[in-house]
Motif scaffolding. Structure first.
Motif, PDB file in Angstrom:
ATOM      1  N   VAL A   1       0.734  -1.378   0.033  1.00  0.00           N
ATOM      2  CA  VAL A   1       0.092  -0.039   0.091  1.00  0.00           C
ATOM      3  C   VAL A   1       0.956   1.355   0.128  1.00  0.00           C
ATOM      4  O   VAL A   1       0.712   2.267  -0.797  1.00  0.00           O
ATOM      5  CB  VAL A   1      -0.975   0.089   1.207  1.00  0.00           C
ATOM      6  N   ILE A   2       1.975   1.334   0.926  1.00  0.00           N
ATOM      7  CA  ILE A   2       2.772   2.428   1.022  1.00  0.00           C
ATOM      8  C   ILE A   2       3.720   2.621  -0.222  1.00  0.00           C
ATOM      9  O   ILE A   2       3.728   3.762  -0.948  1.00  0.00           O
ATOM     10  CB  ILE A   2       3.558   2.397   2.228  1.00  0.00           C
ATOM     11  N   LEU A   3       4.122   1.380  -1.014  1.00  0.00           N
ATOM     12  CA  LEU A   3       4.668   1.627  -2.231  1.00  0.00           C
ATOM     13  C   LEU A   3       4.030   2.179  -3.370  1.00  0.00           C
ATOM     14  O   LEU A   3       4.623   2.943  -3.908  1.00  0.00           O
ATOM     15  CB  LEU A   3       5.294   0.247  -2.516  1.00  0.00           C
ATOM     16  N   VAL A   4       2.885   1.649  -3.499  1.00  0.00           N
ATOM     17  CA  VAL A   4       2.017   2.092  -4.571  1.00  0.00           C
ATOM     18  C   VAL A   4       1.455   3.456  -4.276  1.00  0.00           C
ATOM     19  O   VAL A   4       1.721   4.455  -5.120  1.00  0.00           O
ATOM     20  CB  VAL A   4       0.699   1.237  -4.771  1.00  0.00           C
ATOM     21  N   ALA A   5       1.534   3.976  -3.142  1.00  0.00           N
ATOM     22  CA  ALA A   5       0.950   5.171  -2.544  1.00  0.00           C
ATOM     23  C   ALA A   5       2.267   6.122  -2.924  1.00  0.00           C
ATOM     24  O   ALA A   5       2.098   7.379  -3.714  1.00  0.00           O
ATOM     25  CB  ALA A   5       0.526   5.265  -1.332  1.00  0.00           C
ATOM     26  N   MET A   6       3.116   5.734  -2.800  1.00  0.00           N
ATOM     27  CA  MET A   6       4.650   6.586  -3.111  1.00  0.00           C
ATOM     28  C   MET A   6       4.743   6.663  -4.344  1.00  0.00           C
ATOM     29  O   MET A   6       5.135   7.660  -5.094  1.00  0.00           O
ATOM     30  CB  MET A   6       5.714   5.990  -2.236  1.00  0.00           C
ATOM     31  N   GLN A   7       4.625   5.862  -5.043  1.00  0.00           N
ATOM     32  CA  GLN A   7       4.589   5.679  -6.644  1.00  0.00           C
ATOM     33  C   GLN A   7       3.819   6.895  -7.223  1.00  0.00           C
ATOM     34  O   GLN A   7       4.054   7.721  -8.038  1.00  0.00           O
ATOM     35  CB  GLN A   7       4.349   4.372  -7.214  1.00  0.00           C
ATOM     36  N   HIS A   8       2.331   6.815  -6.693  1.00  0.00           N
ATOM     37  CA  HIS A   8       1.633   7.544  -7.303  1.00  0.00           C
ATOM     38  C   HIS A   8       1.863   9.175  -6.802  1.00  0.00           C
ATOM     39  O   HIS A   8       1.497  10.155  -7.493  1.00  0.00           O
ATOM     40  CB  HIS A   8       0.056   7.292  -7.126  1.00  0.00           C
ATOM     41  N   LEU A   9       2.342   9.326  -5.515  1.00  0.00           N
ATOM     42  CA  LEU A   9       2.890  10.586  -5.352  1.00  0.00           C
ATOM     43  C   LEU A   9       3.961  11.094  -6.398  1.00  0.00           C
ATOM     44  O   LEU A   9       3.944  12.483  -6.643  1.00  0.00           O
ATOM     45  CB  LEU A   9       3.341  10.795  -3.895  1.00  0.00           C
ATOM     46  N   PHE A  10       4.879  10.150  -6.656  1.00  0.00           N
ATOM     47  CA  PHE A  10       6.012  10.365  -7.692  1.00  0.00           C
ATOM     48  C   PHE A  10       5.424  10.956  -8.837  1.00  0.00           C
ATOM     49  O   PHE A  10       5.679  11.960  -9.485  1.00  0.00           O
ATOM     50  CB  PHE A  10       6.956   9.243  -7.494  1.00  0.00           C
ATOM     51  N   PHE A  11       4.536   9.999  -9.347  1.00  0.00           N
ATOM     52  CA  PHE A  11       3.905  10.542 -10.738  1.00  0.00           C
ATOM     53  C   PHE A  11       3.089  11.953 -10.620  1.00  0.00           C
ATOM     54  O   PHE A  11       3.191  12.517 -11.391  1.00  0.00           O
ATOM     55  CB  PHE A  11       2.656   9.385 -10.963  1.00  0.00           C
ATOM     56  N   PHE A  12       2.586  12.023  -9.600  1.00  0.00           N
ATOM     57  CA  PHE A  12       1.768  13.408  -9.178  1.00  0.00           C
ATOM     58  C   PHE A  12       2.992  14.628  -9.251  1.00  0.00           C
ATOM     59  O   PHE A  12       2.620  15.605 -10.370  1.00  0.00           O
ATOM     60  CB  PHE A  12       0.985  13.544  -7.940  1.00  0.00           C
ATOM     61  N   TRP A  13       3.952  14.360  -8.755  1.00  0.00           N
ATOM     62  CA  TRP A  13       5.054  15.382  -8.959  1.00  0.00           C
ATOM     63  C   TRP A  13       5.369  15.543 -10.353  1.00  0.00           C
ATOM     64  O   TRP A  13       5.476  16.718 -10.717  1.00  0.00           O
ATOM     65  CB  TRP A  13       5.952  15.055  -7.901  1.00  0.00           C
ATOM     66  N   MET A  14       5.677  14.394 -10.773  1.00  0.00           N
ATOM     67  CA  MET A  14       6.453  14.348 -12.299  1.00  0.00           C
ATOM     68  C   MET A  14       5.367  15.057 -13.225  1.00  0.00           C
ATOM     69  O   MET A  14       5.633  16.022 -14.054  1.00  0.00           O
ATOM     70  CB  MET A  14       6.964  13.074 -12.702  1.00  0.00           C
ATOM     71  N   GLU A  15       4.188  14.766 -13.128  1.00  0.00           N
ATOM     72  CA  GLU A  15       3.180  14.979 -14.178  1.00  0.00           C
ATOM     73  C   GLU A  15       2.695  16.561 -13.978  1.00  0.00           C
ATOM     74  O   GLU A  15       2.445  17.123 -14.863  1.00  0.00           O
ATOM     75  CB  GLU A  15       2.287  14.204 -14.247  1.00  0.00           C
ATOM     76  N   THR A  16       2.712  17.019 -12.620  1.00  0.00           N
ATOM     77  CA  THR A  16       2.179  18.146 -12.192  1.00  0.00           C
ATOM     78  C   THR A  16       3.003  19.386 -12.254  1.00  0.00           C
ATOM     79  O   THR A  16       2.851  20.445 -12.620  1.00  0.00           O
ATOM     80  CB  THR A  16       1.227  18.046 -10.951  1.00  0.00           C
ATOM     81  N   PHE A  17       4.489  19.005 -11.690  1.00  0.00           N
ATOM     82  CA  PHE A  17       5.316  19.958 -11.423  1.00  0.00           C
ATOM     83  C   PHE A  17       6.488  19.903 -12.265  1.00  0.00           C
ATOM     84  O   PHE A  17       7.531  20.650 -12.593  1.00  0.00           O
ATOM     85  CB  PHE A  17       5.922  20.063 -10.096  1.00  0.00           C
TER      86      PHE A  17
END
Length: 118
Positions: free
Chosen positions: A9-25
């Protein structure tokens, strides 16, 4: 098994936080470096990527939320829902962008679903 599930759960959540950062910022810099392509394309798709990044943040938030609800049945339901959303998003990404997306995004979520079923 419970610890492995929480790690997933934490791994997938962290992946998607990373994707959020990359795609948004960082779409025009790190996103371009990751996916390759012309600068113009990344400039033109910057707002689309940012929108997509926000959806990744929602997936991450849902998985993180599942760790704090305090009700095991509701926790499992949230995890099934958000893992399934991640799997579907990864399949779509694999079909439309790159097959690597399935392995990076869908596989950890599929493992999470497997551990929920055990």
């Amino acid at each position: 098994m419970e610890i492995v599930l929480k790690v997933l759960v934490i791994l997938v959540a962290m992946q998607h936080l990373f994707f959020f950062w990359m795609e948004t910022f960082a779409w025009t810099s790190f996103g371009r470096k990751t996916f390759g392509g012309k600068r113009e394309y990344f400039e033109q798709t910057k707002s689309l990527a940012a929108n997509q990044g926000v959806y990744n943040a929602f997936l991450s938030a849902g998985l993180i939320w599942s760790l704090f609800v305090g009700n095991l049945e509701f926790e499992a339901m949230l995890q099934v829902f958000f893992f399934a959303c991640v799997v579907i998003a990864g399949i779509v990404g694999a079909i439309t962008v790159s097959k690597k997306i399935f392995w990076i995004q869908s596989l950890p979520a599929l493992l999470g679903l497997l551990f929920l079923a055990i």
